[in-house]
Design an enzyme around this catalytic site. Structure first.
Site, PDB file in Angstrom:
ATOM      1  N   SER A 132       0.848  -1.376   0.113  1.00 60.13           N
ATOM      2  CA  SER A 132      -0.142  -0.111   0.129  1.00 60.13           C
ATOM      3  C   SER A 132       0.960   1.280   0.006  1.00 60.13           C
ATOM      4  CB  SER A 132      -0.910  -0.118   1.219  1.00 60.13           C
ATOM      5  OG  SER A 132      -1.703  -1.075   1.381  1.00 60.13           O
ATOM      6  N   GLU A 368      -6.353  -5.822   3.387  1.00 59.91           N
ATOM      7  CA  GLU A 368      -6.104  -6.820   2.517  1.00 59.91           C
ATOM      8  C   GLU A 368      -7.345  -6.734   1.674  1.00 59.91           C
ATOM      9  OE1 GLU A 368      -4.407 -10.506   3.681  1.00 59.91           O
ATOM     10  OE2 GLU A 368      -3.756  -9.785   5.374  1.00 59.91           O
TER      11      GLU A 368
END
Ligand code: COS
Length: 387
Positions: A132, A368
């Site tokens: 990320s 996730e």
């Protein structure tokens, strides 16, 4: 008494029942009172103890010190469910060893597997997963961290955020842009030992349920050619294939939190007196307890269906894993909220189990792949199957 009847469902083999019983007993003996004040120290300690007891072997294949020939998703789910029931950081420490090396186990070069996987299985090394970025969370293909090809390897530059274990990991799986291809096609995956020059932890992030979460900067970090995982440009697919394995396990962790909340609620309902009788005699309490039981079984069925489908060799379980994660995390939030409500004012007191669970569950609906992403995945798969 926690419900363990699900272990007799046809998704499981005898070895799963043994694993569940063994880890349950170990958790009962070892996880009560785990301190959460210094999360980095606690996670280091948990990784060491989980490794010493042999549980981290579930996170890597047997050829590299692991417990099963490949990543057995039912075992990973059972482990996460059991650990989450007992302690959120124990589940987290276990899960990151698997997610942090999942891409290596599935697609890594032989020498890299031999170097890192046995250390991760024994608890000698800690792993992390650096995907990320500030502007690339749900839209992961928008990432800007890049890796430049140079003689003998790559130089990685850029910033990542929300990286679990980033400050304590010995090895990270890092995703970075290589070449000029736009979107998902221009991304590659790398193994990055965190002692490379130029690796920097820029920020520790304090969250609702403290975890070792940080922002990172890569200042021209060099990694050799064999640290590329899979082929150049395949990083997005590698990330998605890794998440196909681990998304069901997030659902399993949520299931563990929900089961714990349900047990706390049942204990409370049986012992607390209200209007002259146990709370459990009130029909509104019974309605709440019925909703919890239903949600938990529905989640467990979807989680273990997804895990079983992957273990029996179905090449893509994107739809099943998305359903499992979405259902289990969203319904765990509702179960825990209802359990806390049964505790009344006591439910929001710091240190009460339901208060801790209330904070622990929230992030699972985001990380996730947020719930909204799972809906996109499920809808796309349904439309593709119909076309
Ligand atoms: N396994 C293997 N390959 C996959 C895959 C999977 N599960 N999912 C997608 N791919 C492939 C596709 O087949 C496609 O390949 P081709 O270009 O050869 O056709 C490629 O990857 C791109 O897929 P897609 O077009 O679906 O990508 P999008 O950019 O539209 O992204 C979502 C789709 C939103 C579903 C994806 O970005 C996602 O899951 N985002 C959330 C990421 C995440 O979990 N972030 C949290 C970080 S981890 S804490």
């Amino acid at each position: 008494m926690a419900d363990k009847t699900f272990i007799d469902w046809p998704f499981f083999d005898d070895r799963h029942a043994l694993l569940h019983e063994g880890l349950w007993n170990w958790s009962q003996a070892n996880l009560a009172g785990t301190p959460h004040a210094d999360v980095e120290a606690t996670c280091r300690d948990l990784v060491a103890r989980l490794g010493e007891a042999g549980w981290l072997g579930l996170c890597v294949p047997a050829a590299y010190g692991g417990a099963n020939p490949g990543l057995d998703v039912r075992s990973l789910c059972l482990a996460r469910e059991t650990l989450a029931y007992h302690d959120g950081l124990a589940d987290f420490s276990f899960a990151m060893q698997g997610l942090g090396t999942g891409a290596i186990s599935l697609f890594g070069a032989e020498a890299i597997k031999r170097e890192w996987l046995p250390q991760v299985a024994s608890g000698a090394a800690i792993a992390g997963f650096a995907l990320s970025e500030r502007e690339a969370g749900s839209d992961v293909a928008a990432m800007s961290t890049h890796a430049k090809k140079v003689a003998g390897g790559y130089r990685i530059s850029g910033e990542k955020t929300w990286i679990s274990n980033g400050a304590i990991a010995d090895v990270l799986t890092v995703f970075a842009r290589t070449g000029d291809a736009p979107g998902a096609r221009g991304i590659s995956a790398f193994v990055l030992p965190t002692d490379v020059p130029g690796f920097e932890v820029t920020e520790r992030i304090d969250i609702i349920a403290p975890h070792p979460l940080v922002s990172l900067r890569f200042n021209d970090c060099f990694v050799p050619d064999d640290h590329l995982i899979g082929a150049s440009g395949e990083g997005f697919k590698i990330a998605m294939a890794t998440l196909d394995v681990f998304r069901s396990t997030v659902g399993a962790a949520a299931l563990g939190f929900a089961r714990r909340a349900n047990d706390e609620a049942l204990r409370r309902a049986s012992t607390r007196k209200l209007f002259g009788e146990p709370l459990s005699e009130l029909q509104m309490t019974q309605a709440s307890l019925a909703d919890m039981a239903l949600s938990i079984d529905a989640s467990a069925l979807l989680v273990y269906r997804a895990a079983w489908a992957k273990d029996r060799g179905q090449p893509r379980v994107t739809r099943e894993a998305a359903m499992a994660k979405l259902q289990a995390t969203e319904s765990a939030q509702r179960v825990i909220d209802a359990a806390l409500q049964l505790f009344g004012g006591q439910g929001v007191v710091s240190g009460e189990a339901v208060e801790r669970l209330y904070r622990e569950i929230r992030a699972l609906r985001i990380y996730e792949g947020a719930t909204e992403v799972q809906k996109v995945v499920i809808a796309r798969q349904a439309l593709a199957a119909f076309a």
